[in-house]
Motif scaffolding. Sequence first.
Motif, PDB file in Angstrom:
ATOM      1  N   ARG A 198       8.055  -2.421  -2.836  1.00 49.40           N
ATOM      2  CA  ARG A 198       8.760  -2.237  -1.373  1.00 49.40           C
ATOM      3  C   ARG A 198       7.949  -1.586  -0.442  1.00 49.40           C
ATOM      4  N   PHE A 199       6.815  -0.849  -0.854  1.00 48.41           N
ATOM      5  CA  PHE A 199       6.160  -0.013   0.081  1.00 48.41           C
ATOM      6  C   PHE A 199       4.687  -0.252   0.124  1.00 48.41           C
ATOM      7  N   PRO A 200       4.194  -1.331   0.758  1.00 50.20           N
ATOM      8  CA  PRO A 200       2.755  -1.890   0.352  1.00 50.20           C
ATOM      9  C   PRO A 200       1.602  -0.833   0.945  1.00 50.20           C
ATOM     10  N   LYS A 201       2.164   0.033   1.944  1.00 47.25           N
ATOM     11  CA  LYS A 201       0.903   1.101   2.376  1.00 47.25           C
ATOM     12  C   LYS A 201       0.972   2.245   1.535  1.00 47.25           C
ATOM     13  N   LEU A 202       2.162   2.519   0.879  1.00 51.58           N
ATOM     14  CA  LEU A 202       1.958   3.497  -0.119  1.00 51.58           C
ATOM     15  C   LEU A 202       1.271   3.220  -1.544  1.00 51.58           C
ATOM     16  N   GLU A 203       1.464   1.589  -1.765  1.00 53.46           N
ATOM     17  CA  GLU A 203       0.816   1.188  -2.864  1.00 53.46           C
ATOM     18  C   GLU A 203      -0.713   1.305  -2.561  1.00 53.46           C
ATOM     19  N   LEU A 225      -2.192  13.093  -6.065  1.00 48.77           N
ATOM     20  CA  LEU A 225      -1.250  12.039  -5.188  1.00 48.77           C
ATOM     21  C   LEU A 225      -0.478  12.787  -4.118  1.00 48.77           C
ATOM     22  N   ILE A 226       0.458  14.006  -5.020  1.00 50.12           N
ATOM     23  CA  ILE A 226       1.188  14.697  -3.823  1.00 50.12           C
ATOM     24  C   ILE A 226       0.466  15.650  -3.162  1.00 50.12           C
ATOM     25  N   LYS A 227      -0.621  16.009  -3.382  1.00 49.92           N
ATOM     26  CA  LYS A 227      -1.410  16.816  -2.434  1.00 49.92           C
ATOM     27  C   LYS A 227      -2.033  15.955  -1.262  1.00 49.92           C
ATOM     28  N   SER A 228      -2.471  14.753  -1.691  1.00 55.02           N
ATOM     29  CA  SER A 228      -3.059  13.723  -0.715  1.00 55.02           C
ATOM     30  C   SER A 228      -2.004  13.109   0.070  1.00 55.02           C
ATOM     31  N   LEU A 229      -1.110  12.694  -0.290  1.00 58.00           N
ATOM     32  CA  LEU A 229       0.166  11.717   0.484  1.00 58.00           C
ATOM     33  C   LEU A 229       1.229  12.408   0.870  1.00 58.00           C
ATOM     34  N   TYR A 230       1.663  13.686   0.313  1.00 59.48           N
ATOM     35  CA  TYR A 230       2.855  14.251   0.905  1.00 59.48           C
ATOM     36  C   TYR A 230       2.992  15.110   2.186  1.00 59.48           C
ATOM     37  N   THR A 231       2.682  14.569   2.992  1.00 62.04           N
ATOM     38  CA  THR A 231       2.421  15.424   4.365  1.00 62.04           C
ATOM     39  C   THR A 231       3.251  14.760   5.434  1.00 62.04           C
ATOM     40  N   LYS A 232       3.786  15.402   6.383  1.00 60.95           N
ATOM     41  CA  LYS A 232       4.760  15.082   7.386  1.00 60.95           C
ATOM     42  C   LYS A 232       4.146  13.898   8.264  1.00 60.95           C
ATOM     43  N   GLU A 233       2.819  13.996   8.301  1.00 60.68           N
ATOM     44  CA  GLU A 233       2.275  12.872   9.075  1.00 60.68           C
ATOM     45  C   GLU A 233       2.027  11.670   8.590  1.00 60.68           C
ATOM     46  N   MET A 234       2.085  11.613   7.204  1.00 58.68           N
ATOM     47  CA  MET A 234       1.856  10.463   6.757  1.00 58.68           C
ATOM     48  C   MET A 234       3.139   9.660   5.996  1.00 58.68           C
ATOM     49  N   ILE A 235       3.915  10.701   5.555  1.00 60.88           N
ATOM     50  CA  ILE A 235       5.215  10.066   4.626  1.00 60.88           C
ATOM     51  C   ILE A 235       6.003   9.139   5.408  1.00 60.88           C
ATOM     52  N   ALA A 236       6.188   9.413   6.787  1.00 59.75           N
ATOM     53  CA  ALA A 236       6.858   8.177   7.216  1.00 59.75           C
ATOM     54  C   ALA A 236       6.461   6.959   7.461  1.00 59.75           C
ATOM     55  N   ASP A 237       5.113   6.798   7.452  1.00 59.75           N
ATOM     56  CA  ASP A 237       4.456   5.737   7.718  1.00 59.75           C
ATOM     57  C   ASP A 237       3.991   4.925   6.310  1.00 59.75           C
ATOM     58  N   LEU A 238       4.027   5.925   5.313  1.00 57.74           N
ATOM     59  CA  LEU A 238       3.875   5.179   3.727  1.00 57.74           C
ATOM     60  C   LEU A 238       4.888   4.649   3.377  1.00 57.74           C
ATOM     61  N   VAL A 239       6.095   5.119   3.746  1.00 60.48           N
ATOM     62  CA  VAL A 239       7.540   4.645   3.101  1.00 60.48           C
ATOM     63  C   VAL A 239       8.276   3.448   4.008  1.00 60.48           C
ATOM     64  N   GLN A 240       7.371   2.807   4.828  1.00 63.37           N
ATOM     65  CA  GLN A 240       7.817   1.609   5.510  1.00 63.37           C
ATOM     66  C   GLN A 240       7.868   0.447   4.475  1.00 63.37           C
ATOM     67  N   GLU A 241       8.978  -0.114   4.558  1.00 59.75           N
ATOM     68  CA  GLU A 241       8.996  -1.372   3.810  1.00 59.75           C
ATOM     69  C   GLU A 241       8.120  -2.481   4.187  1.00 59.75           C
ATOM     70  N   SER A 242       7.830  -3.508   3.311  1.00 55.19           N
ATOM     71  CA  SER A 242       7.296  -4.822   3.833  1.00 55.19           C
ATOM     72  C   SER A 242       8.216  -5.458   4.473  1.00 55.19           C
ATOM     73  N   ASP A 243       7.928  -6.528   5.400  1.00 61.45           N
ATOM     74  CA  ASP A 243       8.656  -7.357   5.952  1.00 61.45           C
ATOM     75  C   ASP A 243       9.280  -8.236   4.901  1.00 61.45           C
ATOM     76  N   LYS A 244       8.587  -8.782   3.824  1.00 55.62           N
ATOM     77  CA  LYS A 244       9.469  -9.423   2.942  1.00 55.62           C
ATOM     78  C   LYS A 244      10.565  -8.820   2.313  1.00 55.62           C
ATOM     79  N   VAL A 245      10.353  -7.438   1.822  1.00 59.93           N
ATOM     80  CA  VAL A 245      11.655  -6.753   1.222  1.00 59.93           C
ATOM     81  C   VAL A 245      12.522  -6.491   2.228  1.00 59.93           C
TER      82      VAL A 245
END
Length: 322
Positions: free
Chosen positions: A115-120, A271-291
């Motif tokens: 569902r989340f290509p950027k997060l993947e 992964l939590i330390k690197s990705l769980y930030t306010k600046e990145m989390i909103a962008d990372l959990v955007q769904e792909s157009d297909k999903v």
Amino acid sequence: MSAKLPPPAAPQSEEEVTLVPELTSAGAELFNVFQRDCTSALSAIPADKNLKNLKEVIRGTSGVQPALFIPDGVFNTLILKQLDLFDLPSEHAITKSHQCIAEAIDMIAAKVMIRFPKLEREVVNISKDFLSKQSRDAKEFLAEYLDVEKAYINTNHPEFIERYQVAAALFAEPDEEKEKQKLKQNPNSLTMSNTYHQPTTKESALEKLMTRYMRGEDASSEERANKEAELMEKLLIHYFCIVRAHLVDTIPKVVMKFFVRKLSTHLSSLLIKSLYTKEMIADLVQESDKVARRRKASSKMMNVLLEAEKLVSDIAVGRSLH
């Protein structure tokens, strides 16, 4: 009242359908790497490689004073060249294990985070960077292990044949009948020959040697040189096989420590330390157009079905009143 139903959602591609069985075989594939690229590759190295013209090598290093028995310097020099044969296969086994685990990471990420290509993409990149670091550490550790094996040639190893047995075999009289029987049973035998009348104790072996020396027997003879070369070859092969057995047992343990255990214990926190930030989390959990399209189609289908269910229920109630 009629409702137009949307077309059914497209079925999963063949690649998506086959991900699950591939995931379940990741551990089996790593085991195959241990067998194919570790055990089989190391076992395929000829134990007698580079062991040519041993008689000339022994003579060339003896100088004007030939050694009483097999010279240690020749043995150490030759066995070090033999142990160098393990360097490339050992590194290759680590590389193949690295590739196998990296492929497993790709498959898991593609299945779990579809569902989340950027997060993947971020999870895969961080995981593979961590895996590459562990691969370098594993190769360095294994190189150090091989250097330790080369630093001290332990001829007193409990699995290595004792020196007095070598000396006794060198000067013992052969039993021709037993020798013929042994060659018929196993013509390619590389172990120490047991067809000599060897003394059963260290003292009796040395006594027999001293007796033959005092008689002046077998001194500087061609037969003695041939026996020395033969025994040198068998001792080199014996020690080579001991180190190879230890290495076959060590490489899977190195892979499990530096790859599997490190990933399972440190990757989630990294992964939590690197990705769980306010600046990145909103962008990372955007769904792909297909999903997103599939979810909207499913939501629309659900609304149509609910409306159809209500219509059928109203018709059934109306009939019961009449």
